[in-house]
Design a protein around this motif. Sequence first.
Motif, PDB file in Angstrom:
ATOM      1  N   ARG A 147       0.837  -1.197   0.000  1.00  0.00           N
ATOM      2  CA  ARG A 147       0.000   0.000   0.000  1.00  0.00           C
ATOM      3  C   ARG A 147       0.873   1.249   0.000  1.00  0.00           C
ATOM      4  O   ARG A 147       0.617   2.207  -0.736  1.00  0.00           O
ATOM      5  CB  ARG A 147      -0.914   0.017   1.230  1.00  0.00           C
ATOM      6  CG  ARG A 147      -1.920  -1.098   1.308  1.00  0.00           C
ATOM      7  CD  ARG A 147      -2.915  -1.059   0.186  1.00  0.00           C
ATOM      8  NE  ARG A 147      -4.049  -1.921   0.452  1.00  0.00           N
ATOM      9  CZ  ARG A 147      -4.863  -2.383  -0.497  1.00  0.00           C
ATOM     10  NH1 ARG A 147      -4.658  -2.048  -1.765  1.00  0.00           N
ATOM     11  NH2 ARG A 147      -5.887  -3.165  -0.186  1.00  0.00           N
ATOM     12  N   PHE A 148       1.913   1.256   0.847  1.00  0.00           N
ATOM     13  CA  PHE A 148       2.837   2.381   0.855  1.00  0.00           C
ATOM     14  C   PHE A 148       3.473   2.551  -0.527  1.00  0.00           C
ATOM     15  O   PHE A 148       3.598   3.668  -1.028  1.00  0.00           O
ATOM     16  CB  PHE A 148       3.927   2.169   1.910  1.00  0.00           C
ATOM     17  CG  PHE A 148       3.477   2.364   3.330  1.00  0.00           C
ATOM     18  CD1 PHE A 148       2.812   3.511   3.717  1.00  0.00           C
ATOM     19  CD2 PHE A 148       3.734   1.400   4.298  1.00  0.00           C
ATOM     20  CE1 PHE A 148       2.411   3.704   5.034  1.00  0.00           C
ATOM     21  CE2 PHE A 148       3.333   1.580   5.616  1.00  0.00           C
ATOM     22  CZ  PHE A 148       2.664   2.733   5.984  1.00  0.00           C
ATOM     23  N   ALA A 149       3.880   1.441  -1.126  1.00  0.00           N
ATOM     24  CA  ALA A 149       4.516   1.496  -2.442  1.00  0.00           C
ATOM     25  C   ALA A 149       3.557   2.096  -3.472  1.00  0.00           C
ATOM     26  O   ALA A 149       3.910   3.026  -4.223  1.00  0.00           O
ATOM     27  CB  ALA A 149       4.953   0.097  -2.869  1.00  0.00           C
ATOM     28  N   TYR A 150       2.329   1.597  -3.499  1.00  0.00           N
ATOM     29  CA  TYR A 150       1.325   2.055  -4.470  1.00  0.00           C
ATOM     30  C   TYR A 150       1.043   3.545  -4.323  1.00  0.00           C
ATOM     31  O   TYR A 150       0.993   4.291  -5.310  1.00  0.00           O
ATOM     32  CB  TYR A 150       0.047   1.241  -4.279  1.00  0.00           C
ATOM     33  CG  TYR A 150      -1.141   1.724  -5.082  1.00  0.00           C
ATOM     34  CD1 TYR A 150      -1.191   1.542  -6.466  1.00  0.00           C
ATOM     35  CD2 TYR A 150      -2.212   2.353  -4.462  1.00  0.00           C
ATOM     36  CE1 TYR A 150      -2.276   1.990  -7.208  1.00  0.00           C
ATOM     37  CE2 TYR A 150      -3.300   2.804  -5.192  1.00  0.00           C
ATOM     38  CZ  TYR A 150      -3.332   2.618  -6.564  1.00  0.00           C
ATOM     39  OH  TYR A 150      -4.404   3.063  -7.288  1.00  0.00           O
ATOM     40  N   LEU A 151       0.882   4.001  -3.086  1.00  0.00           N
ATOM     41  CA  LEU A 151       0.523   5.399  -2.849  1.00  0.00           C
ATOM     42  C   LEU A 151       1.671   6.366  -3.133  1.00  0.00           C
ATOM     43  O   LEU A 151       1.440   7.565  -3.283  1.00  0.00           O
ATOM     44  CB  LEU A 151       0.033   5.573  -1.409  1.00  0.00           C
ATOM     45  CG  LEU A 151      -1.326   4.921  -1.111  1.00  0.00           C
ATOM     46  CD1 LEU A 151      -1.635   4.982   0.373  1.00  0.00           C
ATOM     47  CD2 LEU A 151      -2.441   5.577  -1.919  1.00  0.00           C
ATOM     48  N   THR A 152       2.898   5.861  -3.204  1.00  0.00           N
ATOM     49  CA  THR A 152       4.029   6.713  -3.579  1.00  0.00           C
ATOM     50  C   THR A 152       4.358   6.582  -5.065  1.00  0.00           C
ATOM     51  O   THR A 152       5.371   7.118  -5.528  1.00  0.00           O
ATOM     52  CB  THR A 152       5.291   6.367  -2.752  1.00  0.00           C
ATOM     53  OG1 THR A 152       5.671   4.999  -2.988  1.00  0.00           O
ATOM     54  CG2 THR A 152       5.049   6.577  -1.274  1.00  0.00           C
ATOM     55  N   GLY A 153       3.497   5.868  -5.802  1.00  0.00           N
ATOM     56  CA  GLY A 153       3.674   5.753  -7.251  1.00  0.00           C
ATOM     57  C   GLY A 153       4.777   4.816  -7.666  1.00  0.00           C
ATOM     58  O   GLY A 153       5.415   5.019  -8.709  1.00  0.00           O
ATOM     59  N   ARG A 154       4.994   3.746  -6.880  1.00  0.00           N
ATOM     60  CA  ARG A 154       6.072   2.815  -7.156  1.00  0.00           C
ATOM     61  C   ARG A 154       5.598   1.369  -7.102  1.00  0.00           C
ATOM     62  O   ARG A 154       4.638   1.062  -6.399  1.00  0.00           O
ATOM     63  CB  ARG A 154       7.203   2.992  -6.121  1.00  0.00           C
ATOM     64  CG  ARG A 154       7.935   4.317  -6.176  1.00  0.00           C
ATOM     65  CD  ARG A 154       8.747   4.542  -4.911  1.00  0.00           C
ATOM     66  NE  ARG A 154       9.659   5.668  -4.987  1.00  0.00           N
ATOM     67  CZ  ARG A 154       9.299   6.928  -4.761  1.00  0.00           C
ATOM     68  NH1 ARG A 154       8.038   7.215  -4.439  1.00  0.00           N
ATOM     69  NH2 ARG A 154      10.185   7.904  -4.839  1.00  0.00           N
ATOM     70  N   SER A 155       6.299   0.506  -7.812  1.00  0.00           N
ATOM     71  CA  SER A 155       6.115  -0.929  -7.606  1.00  0.00           C
ATOM     72  C   SER A 155       6.733  -1.268  -6.263  1.00  0.00           C
ATOM     73  O   SER A 155       7.519  -0.482  -5.709  1.00  0.00           O
ATOM     74  CB  SER A 155       6.798  -1.726  -8.718  1.00  0.00           C
ATOM     75  OG  SER A 155       8.222  -1.583  -8.608  1.00  0.00           O
ATOM     76  N   LEU A 156       6.396  -2.426  -5.711  1.00  0.00           N
ATOM     77  CA  LEU A 156       6.950  -2.817  -4.420  1.00  0.00           C
ATOM     78  C   LEU A 156       8.472  -2.920  -4.492  1.00  0.00           C
ATOM     79  O   LEU A 156       9.185  -2.477  -3.573  1.00  0.00           O
ATOM     80  CB  LEU A 156       6.347  -4.143  -3.957  1.00  0.00           C
ATOM     81  CG  LEU A 156       6.778  -4.646  -2.579  1.00  0.00           C
ATOM     82  CD1 LEU A 156       6.481  -3.609  -1.512  1.00  0.00           C
ATOM     83  CD2 LEU A 156       6.078  -5.980  -2.254  1.00  0.00           C
TER      84      LEU A 156
END
Length: 258
Positions: free
Chosen positions: A181-190
């Motif tokens: 979720r953190f990754a997605y919300l910062t515009g990144r893949s995991l």
Amino acid sequence: MTNILYSCYTNVSREGEQFIPEHVFSYQISGKLQMYDGNKLHVFEEGDFRFLKRNHLVKFTKIPPENGEFKALSVRLDQQTLRDFSREHGYNEVKHQHVEPILSLKHDPLYKSFMDSLTPYQLKPLENQKLMTLKLTEAILILLQTNPELAGALFDFAEPGKIDLEAFMNKNFRFNVEMKRFAYLTGRSLATFKRDFGKLYQMSPGKWLQNKRLQEAYHLLKEKGKTVSDVYLEVGFEDLSHFSFVFKKKYGLAPSKI
């Protein structure tokens, strides 16, 4: 997943994922709901209506009235439904218009009559897809009529763009969500999130989050005089015994001794 959700609690509850994946239109039937979006605490009382914007982190506390039940009715407005609506009703896609993540909606008779029409589905799920589509369409039309500015949220189908990682994490470390979720919300893949995180902090996201949450917990216990039972949830831990174990390991004292 059903788009009409009925919540009922007899005890105070803070459980549930602290991430809103789709827009939600909600009615507080009874009790009180407290929601924290990282910047502000929002409180909704019996009879209040609210709109929650998708792709945001939120902490919530559901508080039933004395000798009563917490009850809320919510309508989830998923992306496919909104895309279909925009094509049928001539709304163009918008991108990244600013709309607050939690909006308190000014009372309107249309809201109450719409929510009352959903009463039969509180105990028996609505399984007729055509009828479900009609009810979701009605909800969208009502929201656009009463709050035209919501078009900037409802028809923004873009995914989160790449943002400053350090600023985002310092603001949102207290939210107890999965790393993806953190990754997605910062515009990144995991994978990219973990790589960028390592370059920035020279440690894994999990290690950084634990240290950051423990530091915040120490501050709240020492300087603010808060209780252990309140602090461990507030800073993002989900288990009291695990929190107590890692806290004592880091500071040499049980949190109750601070």
